[in-house]
Design an enzyme around this catalytic site. Structure first.
Site, PDB file in Angstrom:
ATOM      1  N   GLU A 183      72.684 119.837 -27.955  1.00  0.00           N
ATOM      2  CA  GLU A 183      74.072 120.268 -28.159  1.00  0.00           C
ATOM      3  C   GLU A 183      74.926 119.203 -28.833  1.00  0.00           C
ATOM      4  O   GLU A 183      76.033 119.470 -29.266  1.00  0.00           O
ATOM      5  CB  GLU A 183      74.717 120.660 -26.823  1.00  0.00           C
ATOM      6  CG  GLU A 183      74.138 121.923 -26.213  1.00  0.00           C
ATOM      7  CD  GLU A 183      74.192 123.121 -27.162  1.00  0.00           C
ATOM      8  OE1 GLU A 183      75.290 123.510 -27.569  1.00  0.00           O
ATOM      9  OE2 GLU A 183      73.101 123.645 -27.500  1.00  0.00           O
ATOM     10  N   PRO A 226      78.434 118.679 -38.402  1.00  0.00           N
ATOM     11  CA  PRO A 226      79.381 119.631 -39.007  1.00  0.00           C
ATOM     12  C   PRO A 226      80.844 119.222 -38.803  1.00  0.00           C
ATOM     13  O   PRO A 226      81.733 119.770 -39.450  1.00  0.00           O
ATOM     14  CB  PRO A 226      79.057 120.958 -38.321  1.00  0.00           C
ATOM     15  CG  PRO A 226      78.282 120.619 -37.099  1.00  0.00           C
ATOM     16  CD  PRO A 226      77.666 119.268 -37.313  1.00  0.00           C
ATOM     17  N   ARG A 281      67.480 110.981 -56.672  1.00  0.00           N
ATOM     18  CA  ARG A 281      67.421 111.314 -58.093  1.00  0.00           C
ATOM     19  C   ARG A 281      68.455 110.549 -58.917  1.00  0.00           C
ATOM     20  O   ARG A 281      68.399 110.563 -60.142  1.00  0.00           O
ATOM     21  CB  ARG A 281      67.543 112.825 -58.311  1.00  0.00           C
ATOM     22  CG  ARG A 281      68.787 113.444 -57.747  1.00  0.00           C
ATOM     23  CD  ARG A 281      68.728 114.954 -57.844  1.00  0.00           C
ATOM     24  NE  ARG A 281      68.695 115.413 -59.223  1.00  0.00           N
ATOM     25  CZ  ARG A 281      69.712 115.326 -60.065  1.00  0.00           C
ATOM     26  NH1 ARG A 281      70.857 114.791 -59.673  1.00  0.00           N
ATOM     27  NH2 ARG A 281      69.614 115.770 -61.289  1.00  0.00           N
ATOM     28  N   ASP A 300      74.014 116.931 -65.560  1.00  0.00           N
ATOM     29  CA  ASP A 300      73.935 117.981 -64.561  1.00  0.00           C
ATOM     30  C   ASP A 300      75.292 118.465 -64.096  1.00  0.00           C
ATOM     31  O   ASP A 300      76.298 117.794 -64.199  1.00  0.00           O
ATOM     32  CB  ASP A 300      73.132 117.522 -63.351  1.00  0.00           C
ATOM     33  CG  ASP A 300      71.686 117.936 -63.474  1.00  0.00           C
ATOM     34  OD1 ASP A 300      71.411 118.815 -64.301  1.00  0.00           O
ATOM     35  OD2 ASP A 300      70.865 117.366 -62.758  1.00  0.00           O
TER      36      ASP A 300
HETATM   37  C1  9WO Z   1      77.826 123.392 -32.190  1.00  0.00           C
HETATM   38  C2  9WO Z   1      78.979 124.148 -32.153  1.00  0.00           C
HETATM   39  C3  9WO Z   1      79.286 125.381 -31.594  1.00  0.00           C
HETATM   40  C4  9WO Z   1      80.567 125.906 -31.765  1.00  0.00           C
HETATM   41  C5  9WO Z   1      81.538 125.198 -32.484  1.00  0.00           C
HETATM   42  C6  9WO Z   1      81.211 123.950 -33.057  1.00  0.00           C
HETATM   43  C7  9WO Z   1      79.938 123.459 -32.867  1.00  0.00           C
HETATM   44  N1  9WO Z   1      79.398 122.329 -33.331  1.00  0.00           N
HETATM   45  C8  9WO Z   1      78.140 122.280 -32.897  1.00  0.00           C
HETATM   46  C9  9WO Z   1      77.304 121.174 -33.209  1.00  0.00           C
HETATM   47  O1  9WO Z   1      77.736 120.238 -33.827  1.00  0.00           O
HETATM   48  N2  9WO Z   1      76.024 121.212 -32.794  1.00  0.00           N
HETATM   49  C10 9WO Z   1      75.104 120.206 -33.240  1.00  0.00           C
HETATM   50  C11 9WO Z   1      73.944 120.987 -33.853  1.00  0.00           C
HETATM   51  C12 9WO Z   1      74.616 119.296 -32.186  1.00  0.00           C
HETATM   52  C13 9WO Z   1      73.634 118.310 -32.759  1.00  0.00           C
HETATM   53  C14 9WO Z   1      72.576 119.019 -33.626  1.00  0.00           C
HETATM   54  N3  9WO Z   1      73.162 119.979 -34.522  1.00  0.00           N
HETATM   55  C15 9WO Z   1      73.488 119.692 -35.809  1.00  0.00           C
HETATM   56  C16 9WO Z   1      74.129 120.389 -36.823  1.00  0.00           C
HETATM   57  N4  9WO Z   1      73.197 118.526 -36.299  1.00  0.00           N
HETATM   58  N5  9WO Z   1      73.634 118.428 -37.551  1.00  0.00           N
HETATM   59  C17 9WO Z   1      74.203 119.546 -37.912  1.00  0.00           C
HETATM   60  C18 9WO Z   1      74.807 119.614 -39.204  1.00  0.00           C
HETATM   61  C19 9WO Z   1      75.325 120.736 -39.800  1.00  0.00           C
HETATM   62  C20 9WO Z   1      75.899 120.692 -41.064  1.00  0.00           C
HETATM   63  N6  9WO Z   1      75.962 119.511 -41.718  1.00  0.00           N
HETATM   64  C21 9WO Z   1      75.463 118.397 -41.141  1.00  0.00           C
HETATM   65  C22 9WO Z   1      74.883 118.432 -39.892  1.00  0.00           C
END
Ligand code: 9WO
Length: 253
Positions: A118, A91, A156, A171
């Site tokens: 985490e 994220p 795709r 699309d």
């Molecule tokens: C937890 C968190 C809590 C409060 C503020 C920010 C935060 N970031 C995260 C976080 O990145 N946790 C990850 C959860 C740890 C590794 C596994 N997780 C996860 C989420 N992997 N990939 C995603 C994700 C989400 C959206 N797009 C791509 C990947």
């Protein structure tokens, strides 16, 4: 195209091989997908791949070494070291979109890294990850679903994977505005009637109607997309018509 994924849940990720366009691409040999479990690349007697975070805090962190060993095995299997980018699902990453999908579809493939717990040791990210990619502003329990999303979006676009080549190009988003509404039989339902224009057989009128709806929806729902493109004069006229009709049927105080 060859796609590799590092995940603690390889069986889950490989489920996508059984469905839809990804399944077809694999059966026809245009696409290959391999999932690699870091637990298979650890020297630890109980196959552990995580440990407590330095500095304290809740949860566990994925260790660098099993990830590097897994990546080494992938690079050896691919035989194209240094060419396929390593993409971490995160994220904190750059937002994935159709442009990303097109860029990836044009290359030799890529390696997706799915985090769990985490997070993953920053040293792996610094030394081995080419880009961090986000599926949107949400926290998930792992990167597997975003990885599957990317595989689907890219698969795709690969030549011949989609049955009807035309539908990919037409699309939503490929032309940077939203899609028009769709209807199918029957024409009359308790829930409403299909717009007459679609039953008219007048293909030019239908095309105009669809473009007007697409522009109108984009104006209503994603005005940010309209800021990024230049509408030609006929599109401007269609959108003006849509906006005028919309104002007519929206009561003002
Ligand atoms: C937890 C968190 C809590 C409060 C503020 C920010 C935060 N970031 C995260 C976080 O990145 N946790 C990850 C959860 C740890 C590794 C596994 N997780 C996860 C989420 N992997 N990939 C995603 C994700 C989400 C959206 N797009 C791509 C990947």
């Amino acid at each position: 195209m060859r796609i590799d994924a590092i995940t603690l849940f390889p069986e889950w990720l490989l489920e996508i091989e059984r469905y839809g366009v990804v399944g077809r691409g694999l059966r026809e040999g245009r696409l290959s997908l391999a999932a690699w479990n870091p637990r298979d690349y650890t020297a630890h007697p109980t196959r552990r791949v995580d440990d407590r975070p330095y500095g304290g805090g809740p949860g566990m962190v994925m260790q660098n070494r099993p990830l590097v060993a897994t990546l080494d095995a992938i690079v050896a299997a691919r035989g194209d070291s240094g060419r396929a980018p390593v993409l971490l699902m995160s994220p904190q990453g750059e937002r994935f979109d159709q442009r990303w999908a097109e860029r990836l579809a044009a290359g030799p493939g890529f390696v997706l890294v799915c985090g769990r717990y985490e997070g993953i040791d920053q040293r792996f990210i610094d030394r081995h990850v080419d880009a961090e990619i986000s599926a949107g502003d949400m926290v998930l329990s792992g990167g597997e679903l975003p990885a599957m999303m990317i595989i689907d979006a890219v698969a795709r676009l690969i030549d011949g994977v989609l049955g009807d080549a035309r539908s990919a190009a037409e699309d939503s988003f490929v032309e940077t505005i939203l899609d028009h509404p769709h209807y199918t039989r029957p024409p009359d339902e308790a829930d409403g009637r299909v717009p007459d224009v679609l039953l008219s057989g007048d293909h030019a009128r239908i095309a105009r109607w669809r473009e007007k709806q697409a522009l109108g929806r984009t104006w209503l729902r994603r005005p940010d997309l309209l800021d990024r493109i230049e509408l030609d004069s006929s599109q401007q006229a269609l959108l003006a018509e849509f906006i005028a009709e919309y104002a007519d049927c929206t009561p003002r105080p």
